[in-house]
Motif scaffolding. Structure first.
Motif, PDB file in Angstrom:
ATOM      1  N   ASP A 154       0.828  -1.209   0.000  1.00  0.00           N
ATOM      2  CA  ASP A 154       0.000   0.000   0.000  1.00  0.00           C
ATOM      3  C   ASP A 154       0.865   1.263   0.000  1.00  0.00           C
ATOM      4  O   ASP A 154       0.564   2.235  -0.709  1.00  0.00           O
ATOM      5  CB  ASP A 154      -0.934   0.006   1.212  1.00  0.00           C
ATOM      6  N   ALA A 155       1.929   1.267   0.788  1.00  0.00           N
ATOM      7  CA  ALA A 155       2.812   2.426   0.834  1.00  0.00           C
ATOM      8  C   ALA A 155       3.519   2.630  -0.510  1.00  0.00           C
ATOM      9  O   ALA A 155       3.701   3.765  -0.969  1.00  0.00           O
ATOM     10  CB  ALA A 155       3.842   2.266   1.951  1.00  0.00           C
ATOM     11  N   LEU A 156       3.926   1.537  -1.136  1.00  0.00           N
ATOM     12  CA  LEU A 156       4.566   1.624  -2.449  1.00  0.00           C
ATOM     13  C   LEU A 156       3.633   2.277  -3.457  1.00  0.00           C
ATOM     14  O   LEU A 156       4.029   3.188  -4.195  1.00  0.00           O
ATOM     15  CB  LEU A 156       4.961   0.221  -2.923  1.00  0.00           C
ATOM     16  N   LEU A 157       2.387   1.824  -3.487  1.00  0.00           N
ATOM     17  CA  LEU A 157       1.425   2.353  -4.456  1.00  0.00           C
ATOM     18  C   LEU A 157       1.013   3.781  -4.129  1.00  0.00           C
ATOM     19  O   LEU A 157       0.798   4.599  -5.031  1.00  0.00           O
ATOM     20  CB  LEU A 157       0.202   1.442  -4.512  1.00  0.00           C
ATOM     21  N   ASP A 158       0.909   4.106  -2.842  1.00  0.00           N
ATOM     22  CA  ASP A 158       0.531   5.468  -2.445  1.00  0.00           C
ATOM     23  C   ASP A 158       1.560   6.487  -2.925  1.00  0.00           C
ATOM     24  O   ASP A 158       1.209   7.618  -3.276  1.00  0.00           O
ATOM     25  CB  ASP A 158       0.386   5.572  -0.922  1.00  0.00           C
ATOM     26  N   GLY A 159       2.824   6.118  -2.911  1.00  0.00           N
ATOM     27  CA  GLY A 159       3.878   7.046  -3.297  1.00  0.00           C
ATOM     28  C   GLY A 159       4.367   6.872  -4.722  1.00  0.00           C
ATOM     29  O   GLY A 159       5.426   7.390  -5.075  1.00  0.00           O
ATOM     30  N   TRP A 160       3.625   6.159  -5.542  1.00  0.00           N
ATOM     31  CA  TRP A 160       4.089   5.820  -6.886  1.00  0.00           C
ATOM     32  C   TRP A 160       4.130   7.035  -7.808  1.00  0.00           C
ATOM     33  O   TRP A 160       3.219   7.877  -7.800  1.00  0.00           O
ATOM     34  CB  TRP A 160       3.176   4.757  -7.495  1.00  0.00           C
ATOM     35  N   ASP A 161       5.178   7.133  -8.609  1.00  0.00           N
ATOM     36  CA  ASP A 161       5.269   8.131  -9.674  1.00  0.00           C
ATOM     37  C   ASP A 161       4.489   7.607 -10.876  1.00  0.00           C
ATOM     38  O   ASP A 161       4.899   6.646 -11.531  1.00  0.00           O
ATOM     39  CB  ASP A 161       6.740   8.354 -10.035  1.00  0.00           C
TER      40      ASP A 161
END
Length: 245
Positions: A154-161
């Motif tokens: 979830d954190a990876l996707l929340d901060g995705w470019d």
């Protein structure tokens, strides 16, 4: 230019240029002097991930100390690989294998991702870094991938470019062939996401499919182990979108 596989290669952490002096660490010194039994005047290849690869000559050698002098650059430093490899960590032995194969396949950044079905704790960054260096030494890679700390999905996707396309291996994707979906993607930077042994949860899969920057691909008609799936997917991405084209 391809690597010279006949010469020993060492990763070093100092700037390299003609005439630069390198002092190998204790483990490298032991390997050169007591395993390979090299003597003064012998040559190895050294690289630091920044200045290309250099032919270096052994100078002063004692039982515990050896110096290397950079003589000639044998390969220039390539551009960094834009490929971001995201994966759910596996058990220790297979995790080592997965990191090594990601290096061999040309990943520029290695990102562990904790998913709902990931088993075990987050992997140690220093251990993954050591595996990456060893793989680079053995297979002729000049740019050691950046190793990131593990993050939750979830954190990876929340901060995705959103300018980077994320390809994820989805066992429930329609069909068996991934090539059409990959070939349809534009020239934007690409990341690959491979899930754990148990696959992504339904909630994770639904979130991934709903994101505009995500492309789901199948990996054929058979169920693949996570490490096998990763190598297969890396080959597909490199062949269609990466530096195998």
């Amino acid at each position: 230019m391809r690597a010279n596989y006949r010469m020993q290669r060492l990763f070093v952490k100092v700037p390299l240029s003609e005439g630069a002096t390198v002092t190998p660490d204790t483990a490298q010194t032991h390997y050169l002097l007591h395993v390979l039994r090299m003597v003064e005047g012998a040559e190895v290849l050294v690289f630091n991930g920044v200045d290309g690869e250099w032919r270096a000559r052994l100078g002063h050698a004692s039982k515990k100390l050896v110096t290397l002098t950079a003589v000639e650059q044998t390969r220039p430093q390539p551009d960094p690989s834009p490929l971001l490899f995201c994966f759910a960590p596996l058990k220790v032995g297979r995790l080592d294998y997965l990191v090594q194969k990601a290096v061999e396949m040309g990943a520029g950044t290695i990102q562990p991702v904790m998913t709902q079905h990931t088993q075990g704790a987050a992997p140690r960054r220093d251990k993954m870094q050591a595996n990456a260096v060893e793989a680079a030494e053995q297979c002729g890679v000049l740019a050691v991938p950046a190793i990131e700390d593990a993050v939750k999905l979830d954190a990876l996707l929340d901060g995705w470019d959103a300018s980077r396309r994320l390809v994820f291996c989805d066992e429930d994707a329609p069909g068996d062939g991934p090539l059409a979906a990959l070939q349809a993607l534009g020239p934007s930077p690409v990341a690959l996401l491979v899930g754990p042994e148990g696959g992504f949860s339904d909630a994770e899969r639904q979130r991934l499919r709903a994101l505009p920057f995500v492309t789901a691909i199948p990996l054929g008609p058979r169920i693949l182990r996570a490490d096998t799936a990763a190598v297969a997917a890396l080959a597909l991405v490199q062949a269609t979108l990466g530096d195998w084209r």
